[in-house]
Design an enzyme around this catalytic site. Structure first.
Site, PDB file in Angstrom:
ATOM      1  CG  HIS A  80      -1.246   1.369   1.913  1.00 29.88           C
ATOM      2  ND1 HIS A  80      -2.522   1.523  -0.140  1.00 29.88           N
ATOM      3  CD2 HIS A  80      -1.996   2.464   2.352  1.00 29.88           C
ATOM      4  CE1 HIS A  80      -3.353   2.913   0.911  1.00 29.88           C
ATOM      5  NE2 HIS A  80      -2.545   3.089   2.043  1.00 29.88           N
ATOM      6  CG  HIS A 104       1.338   6.780   3.989  1.00 35.84           C
ATOM      7  ND1 HIS A 104       1.314   5.987   3.135  1.00 35.84           N
ATOM      8  CD2 HIS A 104      -0.573   6.406   4.203  1.00 35.84           C
ATOM      9  CE1 HIS A 104       0.767   5.033   2.657  1.00 35.84           C
ATOM     10  NE2 HIS A 104      -0.358   5.097   4.157  1.00 35.84           N
ATOM     11  CD  GLU A 108      -3.425   5.336  11.234  1.00 33.25           C
ATOM     12  OE1 GLU A 108      -4.613   5.771  10.869  1.00 33.25           O
ATOM     13  OE2 GLU A 108      -2.904   7.170  10.343  1.00 33.25           O
ATOM     14  CG  ASP A 109      -2.208   1.267  10.880  1.00 34.15           C
ATOM     15  OD1 ASP A 109      -2.239   1.712  11.466  1.00 34.15           O
ATOM     16  OD2 ASP A 109      -1.628   1.334   9.699  1.00 34.15           O
ATOM     17  CG  ASP A 171      -3.712   6.446   2.122  1.00 30.50           C
ATOM     18  OD1 ASP A 171      -3.760   5.391   2.515  1.00 30.50           O
ATOM     19  OD2 ASP A 171      -5.200   6.543   3.386  1.00 30.50           O
ATOM     20  CG  ASP A 291     -24.229  18.929 -21.921  1.00 26.61           C
ATOM     21  OD1 ASP A 291     -25.090  18.535 -21.320  1.00 26.61           O
ATOM     22  OD2 ASP A 291     -23.522  20.280 -21.161  1.00 26.61           O
TER      23      ASP A 291
END
Length: 742
Positions: A80, A104, A108-109, A171, A291
């Site tokens: 990812h 990134h 956090e993880d 992301d 259109d």
């Protein structure tokens, strides 16, 4: 290590422009995976070797940090961040941004802290990674609150470094491409958030290739059936009009060649979500859209754009009112082009956009063009400069917002592109949201102008502040030093900046009024313990403030004034009588407690007079606490009070001050015979006795009589009595009553 990741075909050179409304025929297909070595090889096409090495070192660091972690699809997690970095690489982002993209999710993880990222790479990278990271260590009351707080954190980090949002968009784009592995409920939630927040942000920053794919993927997952229906209708239309598209392309190319103009002509259909949104917003069926097909002409210079416009208008008849010059007046995201609608072959309407190659690059990449092409300079359409203005507005909205949910609400309002172009008296052009009013215009100029505006001239004529603006108007704002925002403005303003400033001002005013009123309430209650605020034990006060999680005495008084804390209980604690529960409860019934709060009518927003019974000085009154609003005063006989016994914990003993100030609204019903001029006679009699009529409503009863309901401003019950006696002297009046609503 050679790790594979999915490519990002929709941000390649064949992608469409969002402002043009184009897309590829299908969503991004599954494709062979990129290797980490392929990623580095791609970086070598525009970055020096030492920076490529740093990116590879970040990749190894991230792979080790995410070791053992897998995505919902079962793939190693590092796939990812590498895919996110690839998307940003195709935008030609700098190596610090790419390193942050590779890392990134590390803070956090994983167990790696921000400080370690800063020590290993740089403080700049660590700030970028932290800006993208969610607030996972804080407990929130709901998913919506958690989402709003994380988005607020990200948007505020974006105001310090725009690359934060670019990383987040990349992301989200890769997450949307791999959404099939999520549960149906999660797919819908993430798709809704994408359509509401991230696609509009991409559009606001002009990154239209990313915006197109976010919208298409969000549309496919949130409304799959609607998308399928539109796709089938389009396929039938395409089959019938392929010949027409080829005819128009050929005609346009021949016209350019005859005038020796070098340019590219491209014809495409509009993307599915754009078609759906037009059907929804304009309440039209697919067959009513004229259109669906559009053509783009790309030339070398700006003056050539206007030459091509003339050629095209000679070739096909233009549709009146459908020409837009976004070159002279760029969109808020920097987009520039000439738009015109024509009646093409077989009477079919077609849309044509004319732009330069530089405009085309900005239309596709927006703010990313600042890194990709080093474009912009001081041009008024420079996306970087326009984004900076928007980010400044975000900071202002954040300062005025009460919480993260309210801030996100303001941002959502502000994300949708402006469609009204108006002028200041000096010729400056402002781009505002459709439906914007004079007050929105005033706040767009400056917050102080909005706060102090009292009137306006539109095209040199006086106009109300609530007037909705139209493109081409010149607006002059008239200000006064003592003027202040009116709460009623919230009923008609449409821009996030205006709404945030008005709410922020009103909250500050309410807080100051709440502190003054809270002081009166607490002083009244402390008197029963023979105490006042100046003689409270400071240690006891500090202990109470700490236990209540309040900063100081002003916060405590504000809480009391807003009804969030009962003055009786606070006074009991500060007096050291915490155990005297029964005495306090008994004091609330009004028989034992000798102290009543005097209502003057000047307390502001923290004292509200109930609309059901409209109490006025001279009436017997009772009050109830309303958390967040202060107190609500009713007439003693009001049915909506219910049983005071059951609400005695919220009841406040009040009375009118000896000399109430101001005017108070009340309502009367006048039954009058049907005669020409009857209303004028009654209104004149009311005005004679010094009362203003706020509203009047009439309702015919039986053909012979009419009920007139007046909302009046009076200063006392005696004043109202004089008005009613005067009205009874009018021969046409048969009955007068004071209105109490249930």
């Amino acid at each position: 290590m050679q790790t594979a990741v999915a490519p990002s075909p929709a941000v390649g050179p064949d992608s469409g422009s969002a402002d043009a409304g184009f897309s590829a025929e299908t969503l991004a297909p599954s494709a062979p995976r990129y290797l980490a070595s392929d990623f580095c090889a791609y970086l070598e096409t525009y970055l020096p070797p030492d920076q490529v090495s740093e990116c590879y070192r970040a990749y190894l660091f991230g792979a080790e940090a995410h070791e053992g972690q897998k995505r919902k699809s079962g793939e190693p997690y590092i796939y990812h961040p590498l895919a996110v970095a690839r998307i940003l690489a195709e935008m030609r982002m700098d190596y610090q941004c790419l390193i942050a993209a590779l890392l990134h999710d590390v803070i956090e993880d994983t167990l790696i802290p921000k400080e370690q990222v800063a020590a290993t790479f740089s403080e700049e990278v660590a700030e970028l990674v932290d800006g993208v990271s969610k607030l996972s260590q804080i407990a929130f009351n709901s998913r919506a609150e958690a989402q709003a707080a994380s988005l607020q954190k990200m948007l505020l980090a974006m105001t310090r470094d725009i690359r934060v949002i670019l990383i987040k968009l990349a992301d989200r784009l890769h997450n949307m491409r791999t959404l099939d592995s999520m549960s149906p409920e999660a797919c819908r939630r993430i798709s809704r958030e994408t359509l509401d927040i991230f696609a509009p942000i991409a559009n606001r920053l002009g990154i239209n290739r990313v915006r197109i794919e976010l919208e298409e993927l969000g549309f496919a997952h949130y409304w799959p059936w609607r998308r399928r229906v539109i796709q089938c209708a389009l396929q039938r239309t395409v089959g019938a009009r392929v010949e027409m598209v080829g005819t128009v392309e050929t005609a346009l190319k021949q016209a350019l060649q005859q005038e020796s103009i070098q340019g590219a002509v491209e014809g495409r259909r509009k993307h599915l979500y754009g078609i759906y949104r037009k059907m929804r917003d304009k309440s039209r069926g697919f067959s009513d859209l004229v259109d669906v097909f559009a053509f783009r002409v790309t030339v070398d210079r700006v003056d050539t754009c206007y030459r091509v416009l003339g050629l095209i208008h000679n070739l096909y008849k233009p549709v009146p009112g459908r020409f837009k010059d976004y070159i002279a007046i760029p969109k808020t995201n920097g987009y520039q082009a000439l738009h015109t609608a024509l009646v093409g072959p077989q009477g079919i309407q077609i849309e044509i956009q004319i732009r330069t190659e530089d405009m085309q690059r900005v239309a596709e990449s927006g703010i990313a063009a600042h890194w990709m092409y080093k474009a912009g300079g001081q041009s008024p359409a420079n996306p970087a400069a326009l984004a900076a203005d928007w980010l400044q507005n975000l900071l202002e909205m954040q300062r005025e917002a009460g919480n993260s949910v309210e801030f996100l609400e303001h941002v959502k309002v502000d994300l949708f592109p402006g469609e009204v172009y108006v002028f200041t008296p000096k010729g400056r052009i402002l781009n505002l949201k459709r439906g914007a009013t004079v007050v929105d215009f005033a706040y767009a100029i400056h917050s102080d102008v909005g706060n102090n505006c009292v009137a306006a001239r539109i095209d040199r004529r006086m106009a109300a502040l609530s007037t909705a603006l139209r493109s081409g108007q010149t607006v002059e704002i008239i200000t006064a030093p003592g003027a202040r925002p009116n709460p009623g403005w919230l009923n008609f303003v449409v821009t996030g900046k205006a709404r945030a400033n008005i709410r922020g001002y009103l909250k500050n005013i309410q807080q100051r009024e709440a502190q003054v009123f809270g002081q009166r309430l607490l002083t009244t209650e402390l008197a029963s313990f023979n105490l006042d605020l100046d003689h409270i034990d400071p240690i006891r006060l500090a202990t109470y403030l700490a236990d209540a999680n309040l900063r100081d005495l002003d916060d405590l008084l504000g809480d009391i004034g807003l009804g969030n804390r009962l003055a009786t209980l606070v006074a009991r604690h500060l007096a050291g009588n915490e155990s005297d529960e029964s005495a306090s409860e008994t004091s609330r019934d009004g028989d034992v407690h000798p102290h009543r709060l005097a209502i003057r009518g000047t307390e502001g927003m923290v004292v509200n007079f109930a609309r059901c019974c409209r109490p006025i000085p001279g009436d017997g009154i009772a009050a109830l606490f309303s958390p967040g609003r202060g107190i609500v005063v009713h007439r003693s006989e009001c049915r909506n009070l219910g049983s005071l016994e059951s609400k005695r914990d919220k009841r406040l003993d009040v009375e009118w001050a000896k000399d109430p100030e101001g005017e108070f609204p009340t309502e009367i019903r006048v039954e009058i015979g049907n005669r020409r001029g009857a209303l004028a006679v009654v209104a004149g009699a009311i005005a004679e006795l010094g009362s203003n009529i706020e509203t009047v409503q009439s309702r015919e009863k039986d053909g012979m009589t009419t009920d007139l309901e007046f909302q009046l401003l009076v200063n006392s019950r005696a004043h109202l009595a004089r008005i009613m006696r005067r009205l009874r002297l009018i021969p046409l009046v048969t009955r007068i009553t004071r209105i109490t609503r249930s």
